[in-house]
Write an enzyme that holds these catalytic residues in place. Structure first.
Site, PDB file in Angstrom:
ATOM      1  N   LYS A   1       0.836  -1.199   0.000  1.00 53.73           N
ATOM      2  CA  LYS A   1       0.000   0.000   0.000  1.00 53.73           C
ATOM      3  C   LYS A   1       0.872   1.250   0.000  1.00 53.73           C
ATOM      4  O   LYS A   1       1.974   1.250   0.530  1.00 53.73           O
ATOM      5  CB  LYS A   1      -0.912  -0.038   1.236  1.00 53.73           C
TER       6      LYS A   1
ATOM      7  N   CYS B   1      -3.712   8.781  -7.839  1.00 50.82           N
ATOM      8  CA  CYS B   1      -4.768   8.489  -6.859  1.00 50.82           C
ATOM      9  C   CYS B   1      -5.803   9.605  -6.867  1.00 50.82           C
ATOM     10  O   CYS B   1      -5.454  10.764  -6.624  1.00 50.82           O
ATOM     11  CB  CYS B   1      -4.200   8.346  -5.452  1.00 50.82           C
TER      12      CYS B   1
ATOM     13  N   ILE C   1      -4.084   0.170 -14.635  1.00 48.90           N
ATOM     14  CA  ILE C   1      -4.558   1.518 -14.350  1.00 48.90           C
ATOM     15  C   ILE C   1      -4.856   1.678 -12.852  1.00 48.90           C
ATOM     16  O   ILE C   1      -5.073   0.692 -12.150  1.00 48.90           O
ATOM     17  CB  ILE C   1      -5.854   1.847 -15.148  1.00 48.90           C
TER      18      ILE C   1
HETATM   19  C1  LIG Z   1      -9.174  -0.101  -1.208  1.00 46.90           C
HETATM   20  C2  LIG Z   1      -8.192   0.287  -2.272  1.00 46.90           C
HETATM   21  C3  LIG Z   1      -7.000   0.937  -1.909  1.00 46.90           C
HETATM   22  C4  LIG Z   1      -6.080   1.328  -2.897  1.00 46.90           C
HETATM   23  N1  LIG Z   1      -4.915   1.924  -2.520  1.00 46.90           N
HETATM   24  C5  LIG Z   1      -3.989   2.268  -3.471  1.00 46.90           C
HETATM   25  C6  LIG Z   1      -2.728   2.844  -3.098  1.00 46.90           C
HETATM   26  O1  LIG Z   1      -2.407   3.008  -1.907  1.00 46.90           O
HETATM   27  N2  LIG Z   1      -1.876   3.202  -4.101  1.00 46.90           N
HETATM   28  C7  LIG Z   1      -2.177   2.996  -5.437  1.00 46.90           C
HETATM   29  O2  LIG Z   1      -1.372   3.325  -6.316  1.00 46.90           O
HETATM   30  N3  LIG Z   1      -3.354   2.401  -5.809  1.00 46.90           N
HETATM   31  C8  LIG Z   1      -4.255   2.054  -4.865  1.00 46.90           C
HETATM   32  N4  LIG Z   1      -5.430   1.447  -5.247  1.00 46.90           N
HETATM   33  C9  LIG Z   1      -5.690   1.149  -6.675  1.00 46.90           C
HETATM   34  C10 LIG Z   1      -5.360  -0.316  -7.011  1.00 46.90           C
HETATM   35  O3  LIG Z   1      -3.999  -0.595  -6.782  1.00 46.90           O
HETATM   36  C11 LIG Z   1      -5.700  -0.662  -8.494  1.00 46.90           C
HETATM   37  O4  LIG Z   1      -4.933   0.177  -9.344  1.00 46.90           O
HETATM   38  C12 LIG Z   1      -7.169  -0.475  -8.824  1.00 46.90           C
HETATM   39  O5  LIG Z   1      -7.992  -0.836  -7.728  1.00 46.90           O
HETATM   40  C13 LIG Z   1      -7.611  -1.263 -10.056  1.00 46.90           C
HETATM   41  O6  LIG Z   1      -7.465  -2.648  -9.861  1.00 46.90           O
HETATM   42  P1  LIG Z   1      -8.714  -3.598  -9.389  1.00 46.90           P
HETATM   43  O7  LIG Z   1      -9.885  -3.238 -10.249  1.00 46.90           O
HETATM   44  O8  LIG Z   1      -8.231  -5.007  -9.602  1.00 46.90           O
HETATM   45  O9  LIG Z   1      -8.939  -3.290  -7.949  1.00 46.90           O
HETATM   46  C14 LIG Z   1      -6.366   1.059  -4.276  1.00 46.90           C
HETATM   47  C15 LIG Z   1      -7.549   0.408  -4.625  1.00 46.90           C
HETATM   48  C16 LIG Z   1      -8.464   0.019  -3.654  1.00 46.90           C
HETATM   49  C17 LIG Z   1      -9.725  -0.681  -4.074  1.00 46.90           C
END
Ligand SMILES: Cc1cc2nc3c(=O)[nH]c(=O)nc-3n(C[C@H](O)[C@H](O)[C@H](O)COP(=O)(O)O)c2cc1C
Length: 306
Positions: free
Chosen positions: A48, A133, A194
């Site tokens: 994270k 973000c 992404i």
């Molecule tokens: C609860 C949550 C926390 C996230 N925290 C971060 C983060 O700290 N840094 C980051 O670059 N992306 C963060 N993301 C984005 C994810 O790494 C990822 O790019 C995004 O959710 C798309 O992938 P997914 O559809 O498989 O979840 C977060 C996503 C979620 C759902």
């Protein structure tokens, strides 16, 4: 019996035994999920986001389920560089798996400082720069909204660390190719894409936004086809490798990303529903390669037929 296909990939100098990692923010710092999925089986562990000092993130509520995924506005809660090194890195080192640390800041100098402080710490394989973000007021997406600013940030970080740097790009831009090229030209070693898509959910009874932050980022199955298009376009524009994420729920979506041009993939939101998703994805990729008589996962990357 024929030999098993080779699942290993080398990405930005990082040797991964298979092409599957976890998406930042969906696997904590590894140890929180270790009782649910053995982190040693992953190709890499992406943690994270951290900034220089501890950060409490946004007020609650900060996530909500929607059809096809979830909208979150966690706001990058984290222990800061010192807290990460002291409380989380020792466990990560025991896994023997490459660790990708996701970093952010509210200024370009903060990104560079975080990168510098992590540069010579044992047990870190690469830095993923979160310039996308949507859930923090300063920093994050504001650096990823313009290719020149994104390049300025990467250029500032580059001389401050010996680690590979992997900018994580935002999906909501008119031409992803411009961003991919801009950061590759100033020394990015790979790309992640992404991040979540900016989104909002309203409680129709109270007529208030559901999230305390009002807006958040959409993740999960709904964003997968959007991500496939962006990964394909970015992979056409640059030669550096891509880690693809967005809506992977099983091997099929991961394979789609690889065909589109990704070298590795990350499982995010799906881990909240089924923590075993990463392992299913690894197995499913292997079975696919066997079924298609491919010797290695590298044969699959960028194999789109057009
Ligand atoms: C609860 C949550 C926390 C996230 N925290 C971060 C983060 O700290 N840094 C980051 O670059 N992306 C963060 N993301 C984005 C994810 O790494 C990822 O790019 C995004 O959710 C798309 O992938 P997914 O559809 O498989 O979840 C977060 C996503 C979620 C759902």
């Amino acid at each position: 019996m024929s030999e098993r296909p080779d699942l290993s990939v080398t990405l930005a100098g990082i040797r991964m035994k298979n092409p599957v990692t976890v998406a930042s923010g969906t696997f904590g710092y590894g140890k929180e999920y270790a009782h649910l999925v053995d982190p040693r089986l992953l190709g890499a562990i992406t943690v994270k986001g951290i900034r220089l000092l501890p950060w409490s993130g946004n007020p609650l509520p900060r996530h909500v389920e929607v059809p096809g995924g979830m909208v979150n506005a966690i706001g990058l809660q984290g222990p800061g560089v010192a807290g990460f090194i002291q409380d989380y890195l020792p466990f990560l080192r025991t896994t023997g798996v490459p660790v990708i640390v996701n970093i952010w800041g509210t200024t370009i100098e903060e990104y560079a400082e975080v990168a510098a402080r992590l540069s010579d710490v044992e047990g870190i394989s690469a830095l993923e720069l979160n310039i996308s973000c949507p859930n923090v007021k300063e920093g994050g997406a504001s650096f990823g909204a313009d290719p020149r600013t994104a390049a300025e940030l990467v250029a500032a970080v580059r001389p401050r660390t010996r680690l590979p740097i992997i900018p994580k790009l935002a999906p909501n831009v008119p031409r992803i190719q411009l961003f991919a090229k801009a950061v590759a030209e100033v020394g990015a070693d790979a790309l992640s894409l992404i991040n979540t898509l900016p989104a909002m959910v309203i409680d129709i009874e109270t007529r208030r936004p559901v999230l305390a932050n009002k807006v958040g980022g959409l993740s999960g199955p709904a964003i997968h086809p959007v991500a496939v298009k962006l990964v394909w376009e970015a992979s056409q524009a640059v030669r550096i490798p891509i880690i693809a994420m967005g809506g992977i729920t099983g091997p099929e979506q991961a394979i789609e990303f690889l065909i589109a041009g990704a070298k590795a993939v990350a499982v995010g939101t799906a881990t909240f529903i089924d923590p075993g998703t990463t392992l299913r994805v690894i197995q499913g990729i292997e079975q696919y390669l066997v079924r298609h008589h491919m010797k290695s996962v590298g044969d699959l990357s960028g194999s789109l037929v057009v």
